[in-house]
Design a protein around this motif. Structure first.
Motif, PDB file in Angstrom:
ATOM      1  N   LEU A  68       0.834  -1.201   0.000  1.00 23.13           N
ATOM      2  CA  LEU A  68       0.000   0.000   0.000  1.00 23.13           C
ATOM      3  C   LEU A  68       0.872   1.255   0.000  1.00 23.13           C
ATOM      4  O   LEU A  68       0.633   2.191  -0.765  1.00 23.13           O
ATOM      5  N   GLY A  69       1.897   1.273   0.836  1.00 25.19           N
ATOM      6  CA  GLY A  69       2.791   2.426   0.898  1.00 25.19           C
ATOM      7  C   GLY A  69       3.509   2.674  -0.416  1.00 25.19           C
ATOM      8  O   GLY A  69       3.663   3.822  -0.847  1.00 25.19           O
ATOM      9  N   LEU A  70       3.941   1.617  -1.085  1.00 21.45           N
ATOM     10  CA  LEU A  70       4.610   1.774  -2.376  1.00 21.45           C
ATOM     11  C   LEU A  70       3.656   2.332  -3.429  1.00 21.45           C
ATOM     12  O   LEU A  70       4.038   3.189  -4.237  1.00 21.45           O
ATOM     13  N   LEU A  71       2.421   1.863  -3.421  1.00 16.92           N
ATOM     14  CA  LEU A  71       1.431   2.377  -4.375  1.00 16.92           C
ATOM     15  C   LEU A  71       1.132   3.847  -4.123  1.00 16.92           C
ATOM     16  O   LEU A  71       1.059   4.650  -5.063  1.00 16.92           O
ATOM     17  N   VAL A  72       0.951   4.214  -2.862  1.00 16.01           N
ATOM     18  CA  VAL A  72       0.657   5.609  -2.513  1.00 16.01           C
ATOM     19  C   VAL A  72       1.838   6.502  -2.884  1.00 16.01           C
ATOM     20  O   VAL A  72       1.657   7.580  -3.448  1.00 16.01           O
ATOM     21  N   GLN A  73       3.047   6.059  -2.581  1.00 17.42           N
ATOM     22  CA  GLN A  73       4.240   6.840  -2.919  1.00 17.42           C
ATOM     23  C   GLN A  73       4.349   7.035  -4.428  1.00 17.42           C
ATOM     24  O   GLN A  73       4.624   8.138  -4.902  1.00 17.42           O
ATOM     25  N   ALA A  74       4.145   5.983  -5.193  1.00 10.80           N
ATOM     26  CA  ALA A  74       4.217   6.076  -6.647  1.00 10.80           C
ATOM     27  C   ALA A  74       3.136   6.997  -7.199  1.00 10.80           C
ATOM     28  O   ALA A  74       3.371   7.757  -8.136  1.00 10.80           O
ATOM     29  N   GLN A  75       1.952   6.966  -6.601  1.00  8.20           N
ATOM     30  CA  GLN A  75       0.828   7.795  -7.057  1.00  8.20           C
ATOM     31  C   GLN A  75       1.120   9.277  -6.879  1.00  8.20           C
ATOM     32  O   GLN A  75       0.574  10.106  -7.598  1.00  8.20           O
ATOM     33  N   LYS A  76       1.996   9.623  -5.948  1.00  7.06           N
ATOM     34  CA  LYS A  76       2.339  11.030  -5.732  1.00  7.06           C
ATOM     35  C   LYS A  76       3.043  11.628  -6.947  1.00  7.06           C
ATOM     36  O   LYS A  76       2.970  12.835  -7.178  1.00  7.06           O
ATOM     37  N   PHE A  77       3.724  10.777  -7.717  1.00  5.30           N
ATOM     38  CA  PHE A  77       4.561  11.272  -8.810  1.00  5.30           C
ATOM     39  C   PHE A  77       4.122  10.806 -10.189  1.00  5.30           C
ATOM     40  O   PHE A  77       4.564  11.352 -11.188  1.00  5.30           O
ATOM     41  N   HIS A  78       3.262   9.789 -10.251  1.00  8.55           N
ATOM     42  CA  HIS A  78       2.894   9.199 -11.528  1.00  8.55           C
ATOM     43  C   HIS A  78       1.436   8.775 -11.510  1.00  8.55           C
ATOM     44  O   HIS A  78       0.834   8.625 -10.456  1.00  8.55           O
ATOM     45  N   ASP A  79       0.930   8.558 -12.707  1.00 15.21           N
ATOM     46  CA  ASP A  79      -0.407   8.009 -12.850  1.00 15.21           C
ATOM     47  C   ASP A  79      -0.305   6.505 -12.618  1.00 15.21           C
ATOM     48  O   ASP A  79       0.291   5.787 -13.422  1.00 15.21           O
ATOM     49  N   VAL A  80      -0.840   6.030 -11.512  1.00 17.17           N
ATOM     50  CA  VAL A  80      -0.799   4.606 -11.183  1.00 17.17           C
ATOM     51  C   VAL A  80      -2.196   4.031 -11.358  1.00 17.17           C
ATOM     52  O   VAL A  80      -3.154   4.522 -10.762  1.00 17.17           O
TER      53      VAL A  80
END
Length: 115
Positions: A68-80
């Motif tokens: 979950l943390g990796l997905l949230v972190q990635a979403q901050k910078f990219h369209d996930v």
């Protein structure tokens, strides 16, 4: 006992299918603190690839707060975008934490790539 034909359901297998216009991470098995060694590197590489990241969770049996943390972190910078169906326990984790609306969940990988 592990199946000699492949990883057990306790393992996490990460596949990087090549697709133009998006980096795809396909996760199979269990993503928890004991199986996610290297997953952060996969996310860092994927987000460096370009603005669009598709994470196929249709083969995921369980995902904990690490994923979950990796997905949230990635979403901050990219369209996930996610591919489901999501494991019920992971869907609940997204709902309970209030981040479910941050992600588009597609029914298939093809639908996600054609979006």
């Amino acid at each position: 006992m592990d199946d000699p034909a492949g990883p057990s359901s306790r393992d996490l297998r990460i596949v990087h299918p090549a697709h133009p216009g998006a980096h795809v991470l396909a996760l199979h098995g269990r993503a928890d603190a004991s199986t996610t060694d290297g997953l952060e590197d996969d996310f860092l590489y994927a987000t460096a690839y370009g603005p669009r990241l598709v994470v196929d969770l249709s083969g995921l049996l369980y995902g904990d707060e690490t994923l979950l943390g990796l997905l949230v972190q990635a979403q901050k910078f990219h369209d996930v975008e996610l591919v489901g169906p999501l494991a019920p326990s992971f869907q609940r984790r997204l709902d309970i934490t209030g981040v479910a609306a941050w992600f588009t969940v597609h029914p298939t990988l093809t639908a996600a790539l054609n979006h």
